[in-house]
Design a protein around this motif. Sequence first.
Motif, PDB file in Angstrom:
ATOM      1  N   SER A 100       0.812  -1.215   0.000  1.00 60.20           N
ATOM      2  CA  SER A 100       0.000   0.000   0.000  1.00 60.20           C
ATOM      3  C   SER A 100       0.847   1.266   0.000  1.00 60.20           C
ATOM      4  N   SER A 101       2.123   1.142   0.402  1.00 58.85           N
ATOM      5  CA  SER A 101       3.009   2.312   0.387  1.00 58.85           C
ATOM      6  C   SER A 101       3.857   2.339  -0.877  1.00 58.85           C
ATOM      7  N   ASN A 102       3.322   1.807  -1.967  1.00 57.54           N
ATOM      8  CA  ASN A 102       4.051   1.665  -3.222  1.00 57.54           C
ATOM      9  C   ASN A 102       4.758   2.961  -3.605  1.00 57.54           C
ATOM     10  N   TYR A 103       6.071   2.931  -3.781  1.00 55.23           N
ATOM     11  CA  TYR A 103       6.850   4.135  -3.985  1.00 55.23           C
ATOM     12  C   TYR A 103       6.622   4.861  -5.298  1.00 55.23           C
ATOM     13  N   LEU A 163       8.731  14.015  -6.811  1.00 54.80           N
ATOM     14  CA  LEU A 163      10.149  14.130  -7.134  1.00 54.80           C
ATOM     15  C   LEU A 163      10.354  14.977  -8.387  1.00 54.80           C
ATOM     16  N   GLN A 164       9.447  14.819  -9.351  1.00 54.84           N
ATOM     17  CA  GLN A 164       9.603  15.524 -10.611  1.00 54.84           C
ATOM     18  C   GLN A 164       9.221  16.998 -10.499  1.00 54.84           C
ATOM     19  N   ALA A 165       8.497  17.347  -9.455  1.00 50.35           N
ATOM     20  CA  ALA A 165       7.998  18.718  -9.326  1.00 50.35           C
ATOM     21  C   ALA A 165       9.124  19.736  -9.254  1.00 50.35           C
ATOM     22  N   THR A 166      10.246  19.329  -8.620  1.00 48.68           N
ATOM     23  CA  THR A 166      11.356  20.267  -8.482  1.00 48.68           C
ATOM     24  C   THR A 166      12.527  19.905  -9.383  1.00 48.68           C
ATOM     25  N   HIS A 167      12.370  18.833 -10.184  1.00 49.26           N
ATOM     26  CA  HIS A 167      13.466  18.403 -11.061  1.00 49.26           C
ATOM     27  C   HIS A 167      13.764  19.484 -12.106  1.00 49.26           C
ATOM     28  N   GLY A 168      15.018  19.843 -12.228  1.00 46.66           N
ATOM     29  CA  GLY A 168      15.416  20.810 -13.230  1.00 46.66           C
ATOM     30  C   GLY A 168      15.376  22.245 -12.747  1.00 46.66           C
ATOM     31  N   LYS A 226      16.841  14.293  -1.396  1.00 46.02           N
ATOM     32  CA  LYS A 226      16.626  13.790  -0.044  1.00 46.02           C
ATOM     33  C   LYS A 226      15.346  12.963   0.026  1.00 46.02           C
ATOM     34  N   SER A 227      14.284  13.488  -0.552  1.00 44.91           N
ATOM     35  CA  SER A 227      12.999  12.788  -0.538  1.00 44.91           C
ATOM     36  C   SER A 227      13.098  11.453  -1.244  1.00 44.91           C
ATOM     37  N   ALA A 228      13.810  11.417  -2.376  1.00 48.46           N
ATOM     38  CA  ALA A 228      13.962  10.171  -3.131  1.00 48.46           C
ATOM     39  C   ALA A 228      14.742   9.146  -2.321  1.00 48.46           C
ATOM     40  N   ALA A 229      15.872   9.567  -1.749  1.00 47.97           N
ATOM     41  CA  ALA A 229      16.719   8.632  -1.011  1.00 47.97           C
ATOM     42  C   ALA A 229      15.991   8.067   0.204  1.00 47.97           C
ATOM     43  N   ILE A 230      15.359   8.943   0.977  1.00 49.83           N
ATOM     44  CA  ILE A 230      14.648   8.501   2.173  1.00 49.83           C
ATOM     45  C   ILE A 230      13.452   7.631   1.789  1.00 49.83           C
ATOM     46  N   GLY A 231      12.750   8.014   0.729  1.00 56.17           N
ATOM     47  CA  GLY A 231      11.611   7.223   0.276  1.00 56.17           C
ATOM     48  C   GLY A 231      12.008   5.841  -0.171  1.00 56.17           C
ATOM     49  N   ASN A 232      13.119   5.728  -0.897  1.00 54.40           N
ATOM     50  CA  ASN A 232      13.603   4.423  -1.339  1.00 54.40           C
ATOM     51  C   ASN A 232      13.994   3.541  -0.153  1.00 54.40           C
ATOM     52  N   LEU A 233      14.690   4.123   0.801  1.00 54.00           N
ATOM     53  CA  LEU A 233      15.105   3.356   1.975  1.00 54.00           C
ATOM     54  C   LEU A 233      13.901   2.921   2.806  1.00 54.00           C
ATOM     55  N   VAL A 248      14.260   2.435  -6.903  1.00 53.31           N
ATOM     56  CA  VAL A 248      15.324   3.202  -7.548  1.00 53.31           C
ATOM     57  C   VAL A 248      14.893   4.618  -7.935  1.00 53.31           C
ATOM     58  N   GLN A 249      13.805   5.123  -7.327  1.00 54.83           N
ATOM     59  CA  GLN A 249      13.306   6.440  -7.698  1.00 54.83           C
ATOM     60  C   GLN A 249      14.370   7.523  -7.489  1.00 54.83           C
ATOM     61  N   SER A 250      14.458   8.425  -8.458  1.00 54.59           N
ATOM     62  CA  SER A 250      15.449   9.493  -8.369  1.00 54.59           C
ATOM     63  C   SER A 250      15.049  10.661  -9.261  1.00 54.59           C
ATOM     64  N   PRO A 251      15.331  11.906  -8.841  1.00 52.64           N
ATOM     65  CA  PRO A 251      15.118  13.058  -9.715  1.00 52.64           C
ATOM     66  C   PRO A 251      16.236  13.187 -10.756  1.00 52.64           C
ATOM     67  N   HIS A 252      17.287  12.393 -10.567  1.00 52.79           N
ATOM     68  CA  HIS A 252      18.415  12.350 -11.493  1.00 52.79           C
ATOM     69  C   HIS A 252      17.994  11.569 -12.731  1.00 52.79           C
TER      70      HIS A 252
END
Length: 292
Positions: free
Chosen positions: A83-86, A93-98, A110-117, A240-244
């Motif tokens: 239910s907490s599907n990432y 994450l994409q909202a601030t990308h770029g 930070k959000s991506a790394a913490i969310g993945n962990l 593996v979510q990332s804004p990169h």
Amino acid sequence: MTKSYQETIDQLTKAYPNLSKQLKKSAAYVLEYPSDVATLSMRQVAARAEVPPPTMNRLAKSLEFDTYNAMRDVYRGGFEDFSSNYPSRAGELQATHGTSDIEASLQSFKSAAIGNLKHLFDTIDRDHLQQIISSLATARHVVVVGMHASHSLANYLHYVASMCFRNWRLINRKNGEIADQVEYINADDVVVAISLNPCAADTVLVAKRAYEVGAKVIGITDTRTSPLATYSTDLLLTPVQSPHFFESYVATAALLEMILGFLVADSGQVVIDNITRLERCRNELGEYWPDH
């Protein structure tokens, strides 16, 4: 026979490579978005998977369910597991990308790394992890393979493990060949294969050969539709979510550290003795910068 959610997705993972094109599209969607299967109608899921609704029924029947609703009931039973599907965080994450705002960019990483962990630690099957640790501890040889971006992680896993154990091997491309490094693998061995999509061909081929000779293959990847999943007797998924533009390996590295930590903790005095001898030899050979 009543199947569990885990049995269902394991069966679908193994069946995936041999499905027809339309069934593959539907299977990929239900594997990657299980919460949609549990909460949406068949027509809604079919629309999102971009297949006709009858394809979803065909997929359910291929898994030996009488109807799609019977398969959906199994997914509903496993809803708490995912239910907490990432992927739901992707928009954030994409909202601030770029953006040129460095603070906003830092927050997205930070959000991506913490969310993945968080996803990794919240969803990993504890019993399955313990079974994997036991397999590694009792293997004749443990062979580690990871190519391209995953090679550094494979090298790290082998480097730390080989300090503690003398039966770990790392596959490298020596003179362009890997056959001499895998021909000895048999059913008494365990192969740890690491590859995120797009998977390195060599990693998949080593896993395939090991799987076919009866070795246990621990596949570490990011999706159940990965070609590595087909040849894994034990599958570990890492988010593996990332804004990169490139995937994040933060959770994968944490998973490897977790495996190493449990393995060392369960191994007793022999590990301490092995590390002590190795460190003594390293000091004798002057491999460390001298203290002043």
